[in-house]
Scaffold this motif. Structure first.
Motif, PDB file in Angstrom:
ATOM      1  N   ALA A   9       0.926  -1.523  -0.012  1.00  0.00           N
ATOM      2  CA  ALA A   9       0.168  -0.153   0.136  1.00  0.00           C
ATOM      3  C   ALA A   9       0.595   1.231  -0.009  1.00  0.00           C
ATOM      4  N   ALA A  10      -0.156   2.470   0.018  1.00  0.00           N
ATOM      5  CA  ALA A  10       1.324   3.460  -0.365  1.00  0.00           C
ATOM      6  C   ALA A  10       1.529   4.387   0.345  1.00  0.00           C
ATOM      7  N   GLU A  11       2.132   4.822   0.618  1.00  0.00           N
ATOM      8  CA  GLU A  11       2.316   5.926   2.212  1.00  0.00           C
ATOM      9  C   GLU A  11       1.403   6.161   2.350  1.00  0.00           C
ATOM     10  N   SER A  12       1.452   6.611   3.758  1.00  0.00           N
ATOM     11  CA  SER A  12      -0.141   7.311   4.189  1.00  0.00           C
ATOM     12  C   SER A  12      -0.106   8.671   3.554  1.00  0.00           C
ATOM     13  N   ALA A  13       0.365   9.114   3.094  1.00  0.00           N
ATOM     14  CA  ALA A  13       0.991  11.058   2.735  1.00  0.00           C
ATOM     15  C   ALA A  13       0.372  10.391   0.877  1.00  0.00           C
ATOM     16  N   ALA A  14       0.740   9.929   0.354  1.00  0.00           N
ATOM     17  CA  ALA A  14       0.968   9.745  -1.253  1.00  0.00           C
ATOM     18  C   ALA A  14      -1.076   9.273  -1.333  1.00  0.00           C
ATOM     19  N   ALA A  15      -1.147   8.289  -0.617  1.00  0.00           N
ATOM     20  CA  ALA A  15      -2.789   7.860  -0.386  1.00  0.00           C
ATOM     21  C   ALA A  15      -3.252   9.602  -0.221  1.00  0.00           C
ATOM     22  N   LEU A  16      -2.945  10.070   1.520  1.00  0.00           N
ATOM     23  CA  LEU A  16      -4.042  11.309   1.254  1.00  0.00           C
ATOM     24  C   LEU A  16      -3.902  12.052   0.243  1.00  0.00           C
ATOM     25  N   ALA A  17      -2.633  12.965  -0.450  1.00  0.00           N
ATOM     26  CA  ALA A  17      -2.897  13.086  -1.447  1.00  0.00           C
ATOM     27  C   ALA A  17      -3.658  12.574  -3.248  1.00  0.00           C
ATOM     28  N   HIS A  18      -3.326  11.685  -2.430  1.00  0.00           N
ATOM     29  CA  HIS A  18      -4.209  10.894  -3.873  1.00  0.00           C
ATOM     30  C   HIS A  18      -5.699  10.944  -4.055  1.00  0.00           C
ATOM     31  N   PHE A  19      -6.699  10.291  -2.806  1.00  0.00           N
ATOM     32  CA  PHE A  19      -7.766  10.358  -1.981  1.00  0.00           C
ATOM     33  C   PHE A  19      -8.503  11.767  -2.222  1.00  0.00           C
ATOM     34  N   THR A  20      -7.651  13.015  -2.040  1.00  0.00           N
ATOM     35  CA  THR A  20      -8.205  14.283  -1.797  1.00  0.00           C
ATOM     36  C   THR A  20      -7.794  14.763  -3.383  1.00  0.00           C
ATOM     37  N   ALA A  21      -7.480  13.882  -4.379  1.00  0.00           N
ATOM     38  CA  ALA A  21      -7.122  15.035  -5.523  1.00  0.00           C
ATOM     39  C   ALA A  21      -8.191  14.764  -5.864  1.00  0.00           C
ATOM     40  N   SER A  22      -8.420  12.964  -5.681  1.00  0.00           N
ATOM     41  CA  SER A  22      -9.495  12.418  -6.198  1.00  0.00           C
ATOM     42  C   SER A  22     -11.175  13.032  -6.647  1.00  0.00           C
ATOM     43  N   LEU A  23     -11.554  13.463  -5.813  1.00  0.00           N
ATOM     44  CA  LEU A  23     -12.604  14.580  -4.571  1.00  0.00           C
ATOM     45  C   LEU A  23     -12.700  15.952  -5.740  1.00  0.00           C
ATOM     46  N   ALA A  24     -11.331  16.178  -6.403  1.00  0.00           N
ATOM     47  CA  ALA A  24     -11.504  17.643  -6.981  1.00  0.00           C
ATOM     48  C   ALA A  24     -11.544  16.802  -8.800  1.00  0.00           C
ATOM     49  N   PHE A  25     -11.890  15.750  -9.142  1.00  0.00           N
ATOM     50  CA  PHE A  25     -12.519  15.114 -10.218  1.00  0.00           C
ATOM     51  C   PHE A  25     -13.446  14.767 -10.405  1.00  0.00           C
ATOM     52  N   GLU A  26     -13.948  13.837  -9.465  1.00  0.00           N
ATOM     53  CA  GLU A  26     -15.181  13.378  -9.472  1.00  0.00           C
ATOM     54  C   GLU A  26     -16.433  13.667  -8.137  1.00  0.00           C
ATOM     55  N   THR A  27     -17.726  13.276  -7.763  1.00  0.00           N
ATOM     56  CA  THR A  27     -18.752  13.326  -6.855  1.00  0.00           C
ATOM     57  C   THR A  27     -19.316  12.563  -7.242  1.00  0.00           C
ATOM     58  N   ASP A  28     -20.359  11.699  -6.116  1.00  0.00           N
ATOM     59  CA  ASP A  28     -20.381  10.812  -6.755  1.00  0.00           C
ATOM     60  C   ASP A  28     -23.026  10.702  -6.523  1.00  0.00           C
ATOM     61  N   CYS A  29     -23.631   9.636  -6.803  1.00  0.00           N
ATOM     62  CA  CYS A  29     -24.640  10.047  -6.693  1.00  0.00           C
ATOM     63  C   CYS A  29     -25.561  10.596  -5.571  1.00  0.00           C
TER      64      CYS A  29
END
Length: 135
Positions: A9-29
């Motif tokens: 698994a990615a380091e926590s800091a990298a995971a945080l950056a990745h998942f935070t960035a994903s919300l800039a690109f998508e939303t959910d139903c």
């Protein structure tokens, strides 16, 4: 070792950056549904169903505007302020139309997110679709 742990698994800091960035690109139903439930004055985005008019007529998210991804051009967006957030969706996870629409909007320098799940996700959440007859 399972297939799950075979890749570390990615380091926590990298995971945080990745998942935070994903919300800039998508939303959910669920988030779109909650926003729509607050009424027209509370809606701060334009929901675009980027499927064909025939598919839109068979069932779409209430309040969505039908603009097939191949027809997203500057002239169709001229009535919207430049900072308008567009949220695209298509049939569901098996369809890349929402991504294609998002690309076209980004190429036109428009803010955009994809509603992950599309119509399939909307129905899976238990939300009702509108039809051409109910628009």
């Amino acid at each position: 070792m399972s297939a799950v742990t075979a890749v570390t698994a990615a380091e926590s800091a990298a995971a945080l950056a990745h998942f935070t960035a994903s919300l800039a690109f998508e939303t959910d139903c669920a988030d779109v549904h909650a926003a729509l439930a607050h009424g027209p004055n509370a809606i701060d985005f334009v929901l675009l169903d980027v499927r064909s008019p025939a598919m839109f007529a068979r069932g779409h998210v209430p309040g969505a505007i039908n603009l097939p991804h191949g027809k997203i051009v500057a002239s169709k967006l001229a009535g919207y302020p430049p900072d308008t957030l567009f949220v695209t969706y298509c049939a569901g996870p098996h369809c890349n139309g929402a991504t294609r629409g998002a690309i076209r909007l980004a190429q036109l320098d428009r803010p955009v997110k994809v509603m992950v799940g599309g119509v399939t996700g909307w129905v899976d959440e238990g939300f009702e679709l509108a039809t051409a007859a109910s628009v």
